[in-house]
Design an enzyme around this catalytic site. Structure first.
Site, PDB file in Angstrom:
ATOM      1  N   SER A 236       1.451  20.162 -35.863  1.00  0.00           N
ATOM      2  CA  SER A 236       1.131  21.582 -35.783  1.00  0.00           C
ATOM      3  C   SER A 236       2.282  22.427 -36.337  1.00  0.00           C
ATOM      4  O   SER A 236       2.626  22.319 -37.513  1.00  0.00           O
ATOM      5  CB  SER A 236       0.804  21.937 -34.327  1.00  0.00           C
ATOM      6  OG  SER A 236       0.199  23.200 -34.238  1.00  0.00           O
ATOM      7  N   ASP A 352     -10.941  19.002 -33.945  1.00  0.00           N
ATOM      8  CA  ASP A 352      -9.880  19.996 -33.799  1.00  0.00           C
ATOM      9  C   ASP A 352     -10.467  21.398 -33.954  1.00  0.00           C
ATOM     10  O   ASP A 352     -11.058  21.729 -34.983  1.00  0.00           O
ATOM     11  CB  ASP A 352      -8.798  19.761 -34.855  1.00  0.00           C
ATOM     12  CG  ASP A 352      -7.522  20.541 -34.558  1.00  0.00           C
ATOM     13  OD1 ASP A 352      -7.586  21.552 -33.830  1.00  0.00           O
ATOM     14  OD2 ASP A 352      -6.465  20.131 -35.065  1.00  0.00           O
ATOM     15  N   HIS A 380      -6.885  18.329 -31.623  1.00  0.00           N
ATOM     16  CA  HIS A 380      -5.586  18.769 -32.117  1.00  0.00           C
ATOM     17  C   HIS A 380      -4.457  17.841 -31.661  1.00  0.00           C
ATOM     18  O   HIS A 380      -3.530  17.572 -32.412  1.00  0.00           O
ATOM     19  CB  HIS A 380      -5.319  20.194 -31.632  1.00  0.00           C
ATOM     20  CG  HIS A 380      -4.186  20.881 -32.305  1.00  0.00           C
ATOM     21  ND1 HIS A 380      -4.193  21.229 -33.645  1.00  0.00           N
ATOM     22  CD2 HIS A 380      -2.962  21.293 -31.829  1.00  0.00           C
ATOM     23  CE1 HIS A 380      -3.066  21.830 -33.957  1.00  0.00           C
ATOM     24  NE2 HIS A 380      -2.300  21.872 -32.879  1.00  0.00           N
TER      25      HIS A 380
END
Length: 434
Positions: A236, A352, A380
């Site tokens: 991320s 996600d 995610h």
């Protein structure tokens, strides 16, 4: 010294400075004045020779001259072997192997012989269609092509470090499955907690959490722990730091893995958003924020407990507000990522809800030397939901295109040497004049 912050019953321990009485002081690093970061730095134990097992009926005749040179098998027992090469180089024959167990004594291999055999078998295991983690039998008949040498990866020579960088709200503990696995495989692992995250210090100055400040911290850690070959793994927000290091330390970065990193777009905080609210307001609604993040970051059938999910996004409200507002990285556009020269792996969970698949495909098209791997039934936090698959993908990617062949040099006889040398030693090459 440890302080505790609590929001509606959610408590966490936070080390804000090194304690001289703590045995973990080596993991608390002052990267810059006043910026104390907790870093998991794990150096593996020296690897012992691996134990190699063979199922009954393994065709050891296929080793040909290579097997005979090793002294591992002979014509009498090569047809039906059910033994194993142990760490000390002994070839043992279990009692279940009918008459072979009673008639064939243990054969002692030299260190060189045992090493050559194991390297060759490991290479063929990786080269097969099965996972390198699977316990499938390796058929030794495939070893004919390496009869005079061995193949291994340059990434496994003890000079490779893997850096794991987490995202907003996380900590280095999110990489626990990856740390345990890669350390067991002989890799040195470095996993820092960003400032304000995990057990790193959490100052109250908002400017301390700007992207440039975090990036400088990670760059300092990289410069301190980097080795001859380095692999960057970012999740991320952490993927942005990996891209920046790969650009600014291009000669030191061997490979890059970006997990749920999104597209090649500049970072810029929105003018009006949830995280513009005052910190005390965010503290009041923090349980709602966490619940919203968990619902989007984890697959609905995720096996993680609710407590584990909550811990994946656990930072003080003022740190969350400052970090989100500090996400300013205007140079991180498509052109910036297109200049990445390191081989890159993109990993994406198909469920996600925080990152779009189209953005991942865009990143895949932007970075020339990249490949995209998608995982079903993952969201995610894919490295927590499918750790074994993620470990296999990363490990296979690290080993890809890094195999080298060390061929044994044949001994030269004195007679052959003398044909190229004059009576007094070396001579210049012959020149024919016409």
């Amino acid at each position: 010294m440890v302080t505790r912050s609590s929001f509606f019953g959610l408590q966490r321990s936070r080390r804000i400075a090194p304690d001289t009485s703590c045995h973990e002081i080596r993991n608390i690093i002052e990267v810059r004045k006043g910026r104390w970061l907790h870093v998991q730095h794990v150096v593996p134990e020296p690897r012992k020779h691996a134990k190699l097992c063979f199922a009954r009926g393994t065709d050891l005749h296929g080793l040909g001259k290579y097997a005979e040179e090793l002294g591992y098998v002979n014509n009498a027992n090569a047809d039906g072997v059910n033994g194993e090469v142990e760490a000390d180089g002994l070839v043992s024959q279990p009692s279940s192997v009918e008459h072979h167990a009673s008639t064939q004594p243990q054969t002692k291999l030299t260190n060189r012989q045992s090493s050559l055999l194991s390297r060759s078998l490991e290479w063929f295991a990786r080269d097969s269609t099965d996972s390198i983690l699977s316990g499938s039998t390796v058929t030794c008949s495939h070893l004919d092509n390496v009869s005079q040498g061995s193949l291994h990866s340059v990434m496994e020579d003890g000079n490779t470090a893997i850096f794991f960088i987490h995202g907003v709200g996380g900590c280095s503990d999110l990489w626990r499955h990856q740390i345990a696995y890669f350390v067991s495989q002989g890799y040195e692992v470095i996993a820092p907690d960003l400032l304000g995250h995990g057990f790193s210090r959490a100052p109250h100055q908002s400017k301390a959490y700007a992207f440039s400040e975090h990036a400088d911290d990670i760059m300092t850690i990289f410069d301190r722990f980097c080795k001859k070959r380095n692999v960057l793994v970012g999740h991320s927000y952490g993927a942005c730091f990996c891209a920046k290091i790969a650009r600014e330390r291009a000669r030191k970065v061997t490979k890059v893995v970006l997990i749920s990193g999104g597209g090649p777009v500049p970072l810029e905080p929105e003018p009006c958003q949830l995280f513009c609210l005052p910190s005390f307001v965010l503290a009041c609604i923090k349980p709602i924020i966490i619940r919203g993040f968990v619902s989007q970051a984890f697959h609905k059938n995720s096996k993680q407990t609710q407590e584990e999910k909550n811990r994946s996004f656990d930072i003080p409200a003022y740190v969350l507000r400052a970090t989100m507002q500090g996400q300013s990285w205007r140079e991180g556009d498509e052109e910036y990522h297109a200049a990445l020269g390191a081989s890159t792996l993109l990993i994406y969970g198909m469920q996600d809800e925080l990152v779009l698949l189209d953005d991942e495909k865009w990143m895949n098209e932007t970075i020339y030397a990249s490949q995209l791997e998608t995982l079903e039934n993952a969201s995610h936090m894919v490295m927590l939901e499918q750790p074994d698959t993620v470990n296999r993908l990363i490990h296979t990617f690290i080993l890809k295109d890094t195999m080298v062949h060390h061929r044994a040099r044949p001994k030269r006889s004195m007679s052959s040497r003398s044909t190229r040398m004059g009576a007094h030693g070396k001579t210049m090459p012959h020149v024919t004049i016409t």
